[in-house]
Design a protein around this motif. Structure first.
Motif, mmCIF file in Angstrom:
data_model
loop_
_atom_site.group_PDB
_atom_site.id
_atom_site.type_symbol
_atom_site.label_atom_id
_atom_site.label_comp_id
_atom_site.label_asym_id
_atom_site.label_seq_id
_atom_site.Cartn_x
_atom_site.Cartn_y
_atom_site.Cartn_z
ATOM 1 N N ALA A 235 0.798 -1.233 0.000
ATOM 2 C CA ALA A 235 0.000 0.000 0.000
ATOM 3 C C ALA A 235 0.830 1.281 0.000
ATOM 4 O O ALA A 235 0.278 2.371 -0.132
ATOM 5 N N MET A 236 2.149 1.178 0.126
ATOM 6 C CA MET A 236 3.001 2.358 0.296
ATOM 7 C C MET A 236 3.321 3.019 -1.043
ATOM 8 O O MET A 236 3.797 2.378 -1.965
ATOM 9 N N SER A 237 3.041 4.311 -1.133
ATOM 10 C CA SER A 237 3.521 5.102 -2.264
ATOM 11 C C SER A 237 4.622 6.019 -1.743
ATOM 12 O O SER A 237 4.663 6.343 -0.553
ATOM 13 N N GLN A 238 5.522 6.416 -2.628
ATOM 14 C CA GLN A 238 6.660 7.224 -2.215
ATOM 15 C C GLN A 238 6.849 8.384 -3.174
ATOM 16 O O GLN A 238 6.586 8.246 -4.369
ATOM 17 N N ALA A 239 7.318 9.504 -2.647
ATOM 18 C CA ALA A 239 7.600 10.667 -3.488
ATOM 19 C C ALA A 239 8.864 11.349 -2.989
ATOM 20 O O ALA A 239 9.032 11.574 -1.793
ATOM 21 N N LEU A 240 9.735 11.653 -3.912
ATOM 22 C CA LEU A 240 10.939 12.430 -3.645
ATOM 23 C C LEU A 240 10.797 13.723 -4.435
ATOM 24 O O LEU A 240 10.594 13.693 -5.651
ATOM 25 N N VAL A 241 10.859 14.848 -3.747
ATOM 26 C CA VAL A 241 10.738 16.157 -4.389
ATOM 27 C C VAL A 241 11.912 17.005 -3.937
ATOM 28 O O VAL A 241 12.231 17.053 -2.741
ATOM 29 N N ALA A 242 12.568 17.662 -4.882
ATOM 30 C CA ALA A 242 13.665 18.566 -4.556
ATOM 31 C C ALA A 242 13.605 19.764 -5.498
ATOM 32 O O ALA A 242 13.247 19.630 -6.661
ATOM 33 N N ASP A 243 13.939 20.931 -4.956
ATOM 34 C CA ASP A 243 14.089 22.119 -5.794
ATOM 35 C C ASP A 243 15.419 22.765 -5.421
ATOM 36 O O ASP A 243 16.280 22.134 -4.825
ATOM 37 N N GLU A 244 15.582 24.028 -5.742
ATOM 38 C CA GLU A 244 16.857 24.694 -5.493
ATOM 39 C C GLU A 244 17.172 24.834 -4.004
ATOM 40 O O GLU A 244 18.329 24.936 -3.624
ATOM 41 N N GLU A 245 16.141 24.822 -3.147
ATOM 42 C CA GLU A 245 16.369 25.080 -1.730
ATOM 43 C C GLU A 245 15.990 23.920 -0.806
ATOM 44 O O GLU A 245 16.652 23.701 0.203
ATOM 45 N N LEU A 246 14.922 23.195 -1.114
ATOM 46 C CA LEU A 246 14.385 22.200 -0.197
ATOM 47 C C LEU A 246 14.287 20.828 -0.848
ATOM 48 O O LEU A 246 14.279 20.713 -2.072
#
Length: 165
Positions: free
Chosen positions: A69-80
């Protein structure tokens, strides 16, 4: 720029079915043993002896259900950056912070199942390490890790697959 990697939930797979069936059989066996120990006149300590077996079976069942049931997301921008793992409208074992805090991104072996390596991506800060992409194939892990390393400005690496044990 912005980087976003989403790994959808695995759902029901052959692995989750076999692990779920094993969990059910394990818990049924432990339940039968516990019931016979408690109702057969054995001392209470014999029933308590089964507690670690209940915990092991419950842990395996929980891991199986969460894995499906686990979904995953990796998000990155210039600062965070953030790594989010969600199942059943709850967050598990995530991490977020300043992008500059990220010190490493590697494909690693976390263990072996049936002599085959279990691999994932690990992102590290000085304070914490988080795993990501446990359900991805080896090729997907290497590609995602390469893209993340490129986005973060880390040098590229080769990730040879370890041989079976």
């Amino acid at each position: 720029g912005r980087l976003e990697v989403v790994v959808p939930k695995a759902g029901v797979t052959a692995e989750t079915v076999s692990s779920g069936a094993f969990s059910a059989a394990w818990l049924a066996g432990v339940g039968a043993w516990t019931a016979s120990a408690l109702t057969g006149g054995a001392p209470l300590i014999m029933g308590a002896f089964s507690v670690p077996f209940w915990l092991a079976g419950g842990g395996l069942a929980s891991k199986t259900v969460l894995g499906a049931a686990m979904s995953q997301a990796l998000v990155a921008d210039e600062e965070l950056f953030s790594v989010r793992k969600r199942a059943f409208k709850r967050e598990f074992d995530g991490m977020a912070g300043e992008r500059s805090d990220l010190t490493n991104c590697d494909v690693v072996t976390t263990g072996y199942v049936n002599y085959e390596p279990v691999r994932c991506i690990q992102l590290a800060t000085p304070a914490k390490t988080v795993s990501f992409g446990e359900t991805l194939t080896e090729e997907e892990l290497q590609w995602v890790c390469s893209e993340v390393r490129s986005f973060l400005g880390f040098p590229q690496k080769d990730y040879p697959r370890p041989p079976p044990k």
